[in-house]
Write an enzyme that holds these catalytic residues in place. Structure first.
Site, PDB file in Angstrom:
ATOM      1  N   THR A  12       0.958  -1.144   0.038  1.00  0.00           N
ATOM      2  CA  THR A  12       0.181   0.011  -0.092  1.00  0.00           C
ATOM      3  C   THR A  12       0.956   1.196  -0.019  1.00  0.00           C
ATOM      4  O   THR A  12       1.811   1.260   0.613  1.00  0.00           O
ATOM      5  CB  THR A  12      -0.993   0.066   1.298  1.00  0.00           C
ATOM      6  OG1 THR A  12      -0.308   0.306   2.385  1.00  0.00           O
ATOM      7  CG2 THR A  12      -1.933  -1.229   1.135  1.00  0.00           C
ATOM      8  N   GLY A  13       0.492   2.241  -0.720  1.00  0.00           N
ATOM      9  CA  GLY A  13       1.363   3.558  -0.632  1.00  0.00           C
ATOM     10  C   GLY A  13       2.451   3.009  -1.605  1.00  0.00           C
ATOM     11  O   GLY A  13       3.586   3.641  -1.161  1.00  0.00           O
ATOM     12  N   GLY A  14       2.117   2.492  -2.865  1.00  0.00           N
ATOM     13  CA  GLY A  14       3.358   1.925  -3.710  1.00  0.00           C
ATOM     14  C   GLY A  14       3.779   3.027  -5.017  1.00  0.00           C
ATOM     15  O   GLY A  14       4.566   2.459  -5.412  1.00  0.00           O
ATOM     16  N   SER A 137       7.337   3.779  12.820  1.00  0.00           N
ATOM     17  CA  SER A 137       8.251   4.800  12.689  1.00  0.00           C
ATOM     18  C   SER A 137       9.092   4.847  13.791  1.00  0.00           C
ATOM     19  O   SER A 137       8.527   4.440  14.982  1.00  0.00           O
ATOM     20  CB  SER A 137       7.362   6.046  12.622  1.00  0.00           C
ATOM     21  OG  SER A 137       8.422   6.978  12.685  1.00  0.00           O
ATOM     22  N   TYR A 150       1.136  11.531  15.366  1.00  0.00           N
ATOM     23  CA  TYR A 150       1.623  10.636  14.557  1.00  0.00           C
ATOM     24  C   TYR A 150       2.276   9.581  15.564  1.00  0.00           C
ATOM     25  O   TYR A 150       2.375   8.313  15.155  1.00  0.00           O
ATOM     26  CB  TYR A 150       2.468  11.453  13.780  1.00  0.00           C
ATOM     27  CG  TYR A 150       3.590  10.732  12.807  1.00  0.00           C
ATOM     28  CD1 TYR A 150       2.975  10.162  11.520  1.00  0.00           C
ATOM     29  CD2 TYR A 150       4.873  10.490  13.084  1.00  0.00           C
ATOM     30  CE1 TYR A 150       3.655   9.410  10.601  1.00  0.00           C
ATOM     31  CE2 TYR A 150       5.678   9.523  12.217  1.00  0.00           C
ATOM     32  CZ  TYR A 150       4.998   9.255  10.807  1.00  0.00           C
ATOM     33  OH  TYR A 150       5.836   8.460  10.176  1.00  0.00           O
TER      34      TYR A 150
HETATM   35  P1  NAD Z   1       5.577   9.497   0.515  1.00  0.00           P
HETATM   36  O1  NAD Z   1       4.581  10.563   0.737  1.00  0.00           O
HETATM   37  O2  NAD Z   1       6.704   9.417  -0.095  1.00  0.00           O
HETATM   38  O3  NAD Z   1       4.586   8.178  -0.226  1.00  0.00           O
HETATM   39  C1  NAD Z   1       3.437   7.959   0.181  1.00  0.00           C
HETATM   40  C2  NAD Z   1       2.595   6.786  -0.488  1.00  0.00           C
HETATM   41  O4  NAD Z   1       1.610   6.398   0.327  1.00  0.00           O
HETATM   42  C3  NAD Z   1       2.201   7.493  -1.839  1.00  0.00           C
HETATM   43  O5  NAD Z   1       2.106   6.469  -2.903  1.00  0.00           O
HETATM   44  C4  NAD Z   1       0.708   7.904  -1.389  1.00  0.00           C
HETATM   45  O6  NAD Z   1      -0.169   7.840  -2.567  1.00  0.00           O
HETATM   46  C5  NAD Z   1       0.339   6.589  -0.497  1.00  0.00           C
HETATM   47  N1  NAD Z   1      -0.752   6.909   0.171  1.00  0.00           N
HETATM   48  C6  NAD Z   1      -0.739   8.061   1.315  1.00  0.00           C
HETATM   49  N2  NAD Z   1      -1.779   7.967   2.029  1.00  0.00           N
HETATM   50  C7  NAD Z   1      -2.451   6.949   1.480  1.00  0.00           C
HETATM   51  C8  NAD Z   1      -4.038   6.640   1.745  1.00  0.00           C
HETATM   52  N3  NAD Z   1      -4.772   6.887   2.674  1.00  0.00           N
HETATM   53  N4  NAD Z   1      -4.364   5.402   0.797  1.00  0.00           N
HETATM   54  C9  NAD Z   1      -3.414   5.117  -0.040  1.00  0.00           C
HETATM   55  N5  NAD Z   1      -2.325   5.475  -0.549  1.00  0.00           N
HETATM   56  C10 NAD Z   1      -2.008   6.119   0.073  1.00  0.00           C
HETATM   57  O7  NAD Z   1       5.796   8.756   2.001  1.00  0.00           O
HETATM   58  P2  NAD Z   1       6.844   7.832   2.653  1.00  0.00           P
HETATM   59  O8  NAD Z   1       8.044   8.757   2.965  1.00  0.00           O
HETATM   60  O9  NAD Z   1       7.481   6.915   1.570  1.00  0.00           O
HETATM   61  O10 NAD Z   1       6.155   7.211   3.708  1.00  0.00           O
HETATM   62  C11 NAD Z   1       5.452   5.977   3.861  1.00  0.00           C
HETATM   63  C12 NAD Z   1       5.597   5.453   5.252  1.00  0.00           C
HETATM   64  O11 NAD Z   1       6.626   5.450   5.683  1.00  0.00           O
HETATM   65  C13 NAD Z   1       4.483   5.939   5.668  1.00  0.00           C
HETATM   66  O12 NAD Z   1       3.459   5.418   6.529  1.00  0.00           O
HETATM   67  C14 NAD Z   1       5.547   6.839   6.821  1.00  0.00           C
HETATM   68  O13 NAD Z   1       4.852   7.430   7.851  1.00  0.00           O
HETATM   69  C15 NAD Z   1       6.306   6.117   6.892  1.00  0.00           C
HETATM   70  N6  NAD Z   1       7.672   6.731   7.396  1.00  0.00           N
HETATM   71  C16 NAD Z   1       8.680   7.554   6.575  1.00  0.00           C
HETATM   72  C17 NAD Z   1       9.556   7.977   7.255  1.00  0.00           C
HETATM   73  C18 NAD Z   1      10.474   8.761   6.376  1.00  0.00           C
HETATM   74  O14 NAD Z   1      11.559   9.368   6.701  1.00  0.00           O
HETATM   75  N7  NAD Z   1      10.148   9.057   5.142  1.00  0.00           N
HETATM   76  C19 NAD Z   1      10.098   7.751   8.356  1.00  0.00           C
HETATM   77  C20 NAD Z   1       9.213   6.817   9.172  1.00  0.00           C
HETATM   78  C21 NAD Z   1       8.301   6.330   8.546  1.00  0.00           C
END
Ligand code: NAD
Length: 243
Positions: A12-14, A137, A150
């Protein structure tokens, strides 16, 4: 033989960030990958990049109908589900005193609730021996200004993994959590880059992590290399929360 040869995976969120980095890894290791994201254009671009082993199912993980369509797409493929990476989630910075009940509900819904019901929706498809990886996280176990909701949502996801590991262990399904620290998913966003660089200055590895360093950890939990690991939390945080 690749690590996910013939396996079916959902991420999910791919379409971006850590989800897309993991999709690249999974496809490279022989998996058939179903990706979800909210926006059609980024999802189409991700699928085009990944090639015929990837299928995009546009949808919001907070929406039960969209989760139903994801279920139907994977079910129609006919081989069940071997790996579920419940990665999608979002949060915003907000001072504790200024967080409204509405913002609280939206952020819990978009993170903890969505993760909970994503796994529940796909549960009937999970094959014996499947691996479920939940995205938490480092913020789930360390405090930071503006991250009270969060952090609570991510701590809830860590707890969820413990409980699901117990309940689903009877079906030989493993459930683990990944907890990244500062990861460079937004190189184009100067504010985020500066925030992460400042935060990482004093951690043991003194640098921000790269998305592929998270994807490698997710792959480890997804494949047979971690066959006796369940209920655990794997930090990919440069040591931030470990010392
Ligand atoms: P990103 O914004 O780069 O990508 C997010 C992806 O999730 C996108 O594909 C978006 O379309 C999708 N998305 C978001 N909300 C959605 C929803 N409600 N339904 C379907 N798709 C959804 O984000 P990222 O930085 O890759 O983060 C991904 C995960 O990793 C999140 O859960 C975030 O909390 C976690 N995270 C990120 C970091 C970081 O430093 N980037 C650190 C810790 C945790």
């Amino acid at each position: 033989m690749t690590k996910l040869d013939g396996k079916v995976a959902v991420i999910t969120g791919g379409s971006a960030g850590l989800g897309l980095a993991t999709a690249r890894r999974f496809v490279g290791e022989g998996a058939r990958v179903f990706l979800t994201a909210r926006g059609s254009a980024p999802l189409d671009a991700a699928v085009a990049e990944l090639g015929p082993a990837a299928t995009g199912v546009r949808g919001d993980v907070t929406d039960a109908d969209d989760l139903g369509r994801l279920y139907a797409a994977v079910d129609a493929y006919g081989q069940g589900l071997d790996v579920l990476f419940a990665n999608a989630g979002a949060g915003r910075f907000a001072p504790f005193g200024a967080t409204t009940p509405q913002a609280f509900d939206e952020d819990i819904a978009g993170t903890l609730r969505a993760t909970y019901f994503t796994v529940q929706a796909l549960l009937p498809l999970l094959n014996p021996g499947a691996s479920v990886i939940l995205m938490s996280s480092a913020a789930g176990s360390a405090g930071a200004p503006g991250l009270s909701v969060y952090g609570a949502a991510k701590a809830g996801i860590r707890s969820l993994a413990r409980n699901l590991a117990v309940e689903l262990g009877e079906r030989e399904i493993r459930v683990n959590v990944v907890s990244p620290g500062y990861i460079n998913t937004r190189p184009e966003d100067a504010d985020t880059v500066a925030y992460q660089k400042a935060g990482a200055a004093d951690i043991p590895l003194h640098r921000v992590g790269q998305p592929d360093e998270v994807a490698t950890a997710v792959l480890f939990l997804a494949c047979g290399d971690s066959s006796y690991i369940t209920g655990s939390e794997l930090f990919i945080d440069g040591g931030r929360n470990q010392v």
